[in-house]
Scaffold this active site. Structure first.
Site, PDB file in Angstrom:
ATOM      1  CD  GLU A  36      -3.175  -0.958   1.893  1.00 11.78           C
ATOM      2  OE1 GLU A  36      -3.115   0.079   2.621  1.00 11.78           O
ATOM      3  OE2 GLU A  36      -4.072  -1.700   1.972  1.00 11.78           O
TER       4      GLU A  36
ATOM      5  CD  GLU B 136      -3.917  -6.256   3.716  1.00 19.51           C
ATOM      6  OE1 GLU B 136      -4.824  -5.305   4.002  1.00 19.51           O
ATOM      7  OE2 GLU B 136      -2.920  -5.968   3.814  1.00 19.51           O
TER       8      GLU B 136
END
Ligand SMILES: *[C@@H]1O[C@H](CO)[C@@H](O)[C@H](O)[C@H]1NC(C)=O
Ligand SMILES: *[C@@H]1O[C@H](CO)[C@@H](O)[C@H](O)[C@H]1NC(C)=O
Ligand SMILES: *[C@@H]1O[C@H](CO)[C@@H](O)[C@H](O)[C@H]1NC(C)=O
Ligand SMILES: *[C@@H]1O[C@H](CO)[C@@H](O)[C@H](O)[C@H]1NC(C)=O
Ligand SMILES: *[C@@H]1O[C@H](CO)[C@@H](O)[C@H](O)[C@H]1NC(C)=O
Length: 355
Positions: free
Chosen positions: A132, A243
């Site tokens: 991220e 995720e």
């Protein structure tokens, strides 16, 4: 053609499709009280993941965020020996933000390769360079105060550093990728990273999509929209779901409510439609981020009895439930094991006879 008969036999026993895609959870480097996880903590976690009651398939893969043991400079993370002990497959992670060099990450990895040899390298299914990082420097990352990130130019350099460091090691052929939000992948400014990776890891959380109509009843649409956006940015490169999950408790987010019922609904309507068909690392077995008020853990205190029934609807296409009994060895499970060994022996014989 000469494999036709044995393959049919294998398929009818349900063996051929095993291990086709990875199924597991994410695992942070510290506990929910911010202490470094030790080998025993990782072992307990990986063991629980494999023994979850009514689990739709075997959750025996783990995604890590770093190779470095917490509170050390470049010591290999103790998740590695825990994975060896529990036979857990590893999606490795390199932490890339807040640094100009990933030297310590690469030292930890090469130390582990030397120390554990093939016991370790045989378990590695890929490596994600970063997590991220590009989301955190995007408009929404800055708005959400997501923390320090890294831009595409640096990410490309780090990916090249990883490839160079793996050259000539037993891990030289593993897929090298990067994990980010679908918004970061869809952002054309980050295209150079897509060109550089072997796979795109995408983190998909309809719960956080407060501008997309994110009531649980619309979770499938929001999930598909985000996944489709990643896939169109990816072109022909594989997309791994690194995720996804829905919190059991925590604050409301737009129309999204964090409740046990919604977490179960999300597992059933999203999880059960992807498990066993794409690589999935669910978020989360057990929460370890005390700064996040939303709690995603499907188990409490690493109990093998989850907070809700994990079994998937029969028509969902997910693997059938395992661990129907308590995990203590019963006469029945021993009999099953010996039946399987005999089946495998027969198949080995068939293969050698036909080949
Ligand atoms: C690998 O595992 C085997 C079997 O457990 C063990 O005997 C051996 O010492 C291990 N090798 C290394 C380098 O740890
Ligand atoms: C798109 O990505 C670039 C580089 O990562 C970033 O600077 C920019 O803020 C991103 N755009 C949006 C709308 O977030
Ligand atoms: C459901 O999600 C889709 C995709 O994000 C969105 O276009 C649509 O408006 C949402 N529906 C509702 C009723 O909020
Ligand atoms: C996503 O793609 C799938 C398959 O191409 C399609 O069936 C679905 O309608 C798409 N969903 C959204 C929300 O775009
Ligand atoms: C979980 O659900 C399945 C399917 O409905 C059911 O057979 C099983 O008994 C349930 N398990 C538990 C522990 O409640």
């Amino acid at each position: 053609m000469r494999f036709a008969v044995p393959l049919a036999v294998v398929a009818s026993l349900g063996l051929a499709l095993a291990d086709q895609s990875f199924l597991g959870f994410n695992s942070g480097a510290t506990t929910d009280s911010k202490k470094p996880k030790k080998q025993a903590d990782f072992e307990k976690e990986f063991d629980t993941a494999q023994k979850l009651r009514y689990s739709p398939g075997l959750f025996n893969s783990v995604r890590l965020y770093t190779n470095i043991q917490a509170e050390t400079t470049d010591t290999p993370i103790e998740a590695f020996p825990a994975a060896i002990k529990t036979n857990s497959k590893l999606l490795l992670g390199i932490w890339c933000s807040g640094t100009t060099s990933i030297k310590n990450e690469l030292t930890a990895l090469s130390t582990a390769i030397t120390k554990y040899g093939s016991n370790f390298t045989n378990l590695v299914v890929g490596i994600s360079v970063g997590s991220e990082d590009m989301y955190r420097i995007s408009d929404s990352g800055i708005k959400n105060k997501a923390g320090v990130g890294q831009g595409p130019t640096t990410m490309v350099k780090f990916i090249k550093d990883v490839r160079a460091s793996l050259k000539g090691t037993p891990l030289s052929n593993i897929p090298v990728g990067h994990v980010d939000t679908w918004t970061a992948w869809a952002n054309k400014s980050n295209k150079a990273v897509i060109d550089e990776v072997d796979f795109l890891g995408t983190n998909l959380f309809p719960y956080y999509e407060d501008d997309k109509g994110n009531d649980i009843s619309n979770a499938t649409s929001v999930f598909e929209y985000a996944l489709n956006s990643t896939k169109s940015a990816a072109g022909k490169k594989p997309v791994w779901i690194t995720e996804t999950g829905w919190p059991l408790t925590g604050p409301d987010f737009g129309q999204a409510k964090a409740t046990l019922d919604n977490a179960r609904t999300y597992w059933n309507t999203i999880g059960c439609t992807i498990f066993g068909r794409v690589n999935v690392w669910w978020y989360e077995l057990h929460d370890s981020n005390p700064d996040n008020a939303a709690k995603f853990g499907v188990t409490k205190d690493l109990s093998t009895t989850p907070q809700f029934n994990l079994s998937c609807p029969a028509n969902s296409g997910a693997p059938a439930s395992i661990n129907l009994q308590d995990t203590k060895k019963s006469a029945g499970s021993i009999a099953t094991v010996s039946f399987m060994s005999i089946a495998v022996m027969c198949l080995t014989w068939l293969f050698s006879a036909v080949a």
